[in-house]
Design a protein around this motif. Structure first.
Motif, PDB file in Angstrom:
ATOM      1  N   ARG A 138       0.855  -1.191   0.000  1.00 33.30           N
ATOM      2  CA  ARG A 138       0.000   0.000   0.000  1.00 33.30           C
ATOM      3  C   ARG A 138       0.891   1.241   0.000  1.00 33.30           C
ATOM      4  O   ARG A 138       1.775   1.379   0.852  1.00 33.30           O
ATOM      5  N   TYR A 139       0.626   2.138  -0.938  1.00 32.74           N
ATOM      6  CA  TYR A 139       1.472   3.313  -1.140  1.00 32.74           C
ATOM      7  C   TYR A 139       1.544   4.177   0.111  1.00 32.74           C
ATOM      8  O   TYR A 139       2.627   4.642   0.495  1.00 32.74           O
ATOM      9  N   PHE A 140       0.414   4.388   0.771  1.00 36.18           N
ATOM     10  CA  PHE A 140       0.435   5.289   1.922  1.00 36.18           C
ATOM     11  C   PHE A 140       1.116   4.657   3.132  1.00 36.18           C
ATOM     12  O   PHE A 140       1.616   5.372   4.006  1.00 36.18           O
ATOM     13  N   ASP A 141       1.168   3.332   3.176  1.00 34.72           N
ATOM     14  CA  ASP A 141       1.985   2.676   4.205  1.00 34.72           C
ATOM     15  C   ASP A 141       3.456   3.039   4.012  1.00 34.72           C
ATOM     16  O   ASP A 141       4.189   3.279   4.982  1.00 34.72           O
ATOM     17  N   ILE A 142       3.886   3.064   2.750  1.00 31.35           N
ATOM     18  CA  ILE A 142       5.279   3.424   2.447  1.00 31.35           C
ATOM     19  C   ILE A 142       5.557   4.860   2.878  1.00 31.35           C
ATOM     20  O   ILE A 142       6.585   5.150   3.507  1.00 31.35           O
ATOM     21  N   LEU A 143       4.640   5.781   2.554  1.00 25.76           N
ATOM     22  CA  LEU A 143       4.837   7.177   2.952  1.00 25.76           C
ATOM     23  C   LEU A 143       4.903   7.323   4.468  1.00 25.76           C
ATOM     24  O   LEU A 143       5.763   8.039   4.994  1.00 25.76           O
ATOM     25  N   ARG A 144       4.001   6.649   5.172  1.00 24.72           N
ATOM     26  CA  ARG A 144       4.005   6.767   6.634  1.00 24.72           C
ATOM     27  C   ARG A 144       5.303   6.234   7.227  1.00 24.72           C
ATOM     28  O   ARG A 144       5.881   6.828   8.142  1.00 24.72           O
TER      29      ARG A 144
END
Length: 294
Positions: A276-282
């Motif tokens: 999940r992309y937003f997991d990477i950002l977080r």
């Protein structure tokens, strides 16, 4: 997806942790009866060159259906550009530092095997092409997955240049340079310059000024289909440096210009199940102080 059968492996040369991971990977893939080839940059170091084909990525690309890159984001950028024209999917195993693109842990061989068995998602990432144009002819060009950077070189003074979008004048700049980035590159150099984070699913490009003289000279987001021209003032030509992903350098001609357009081939990036992309950002940007979502 169909399981991958013909796999090439590359990695960061001279890194023992990378070589150790590649050796384990070769052993695992051989045990599954898959065809494994090695990039010549790491073939000898793995000790497997006598039993596996070794060649450059350019020559391997037409004969493989998956490229596994072991290293950091820089290693993946370098390898990805060599196989993009052949539309080879690329899986990154993180042996680097930040790792926005190489998102599989070397300890998670279960995820790697699931990807090879076809349980994965392939995401297409925009790639740019920088062209040095002189007398309407292209004299040099290079692809860029993250960004094309025009910046001052060997001078303490600002450089002066103009940007044109689809044949229309956009801005006249006095600054330390300009970053033209893809959504993939929006979390790289452009982010430190105050540029926006763009979701990789957006078909857009950002123009991010580097230390502009005018505070109203702000980042600008435009369509990825736009034709960007950068016209450097003659007095600044000798003080300008152009690079693509900080890996390939281009030299401007005295009366030439820099054009940036969308490269005809996307980078096909492979993600394991559950990515999940937003997991990477977080995780990478430390959003939310590491606390789990509500």
């Amino acid at each position: 997806m169909q399981p991958f059968q013909r796999i090439a492996i590359t990695g960061k040369p001279g890194d023992q942790a990378v070589i150790d991971t590649i050796r384990k990977l070769i052993h695992e893939l051989d045990g599954r009866g898959l065809t494994v080839s090695l990039d010549e940059a790491i073939g000898d170091a793995t000790g497997a060159s006598a039993t596996h084909p070794v060649a450059s990525l350019d020559s391997l690309a037409p004969r493989i259906d998956l490229l596994i890159v072991v290293g950091g984001d820089g290693t993946l950028l370098h390898a990805g550009k060599q196989v993009a024209a052949h539309q080879v999917p690329v899986l990154g195993i993180n042996r680097g530092r930040l790792g926005f693109l190489v998102d599989v842990s070397p300890d998670r061989f279960d995820e790697i095997i699931r990807v090879i068995d076809g349980d994965c998602r392939v995401e297409e990432r925009l790639v740019l092409e920088a062209r040095v144009v002189h007398d309407d002819g292209i004299v040099a060009h290079a692809p860029a997955i993250n960004e094309v950077v025009l910046q001052r070189w060997n001078t303490a003074r600002m450089i002066e240049f103009e940007t044109w979008i689809d044949g229309e004048p956009c801005n006249r700049h006095r600054s330390d340079g300009l970053i033209i980035c893809t959504p993939t590159g929006s979390t790289a150099y452009a982010l430190s310059g105050g540029g926006p984070i763009m979701h990789p699913g957006i078909d857009a490009v950002a123009l991010v000024p580097i230390s502009p003289h005018t505070l109203s000279n702000r980042p600008l987001v435009i369509s990825a289909g736009s034709h960007i021209e950068v016209r450097v003032q003659p007095q600044s030509i000798e003080q300008v440096h152009v690079s693509c992903d900080s890996q390939t350098n281009l030299s401007l001609t005295a009366d030439g210009r820099l054009d940036i357009v969308a490269y005809p081939h996307a980078l096909r990036l492979v993600h394991p199940p559950g990515h999940r992309y937003f997991d990477i950002l977080r995780a990478k940007l430390h959003w939310g102080d590491g606390a789990p979502p509500c």
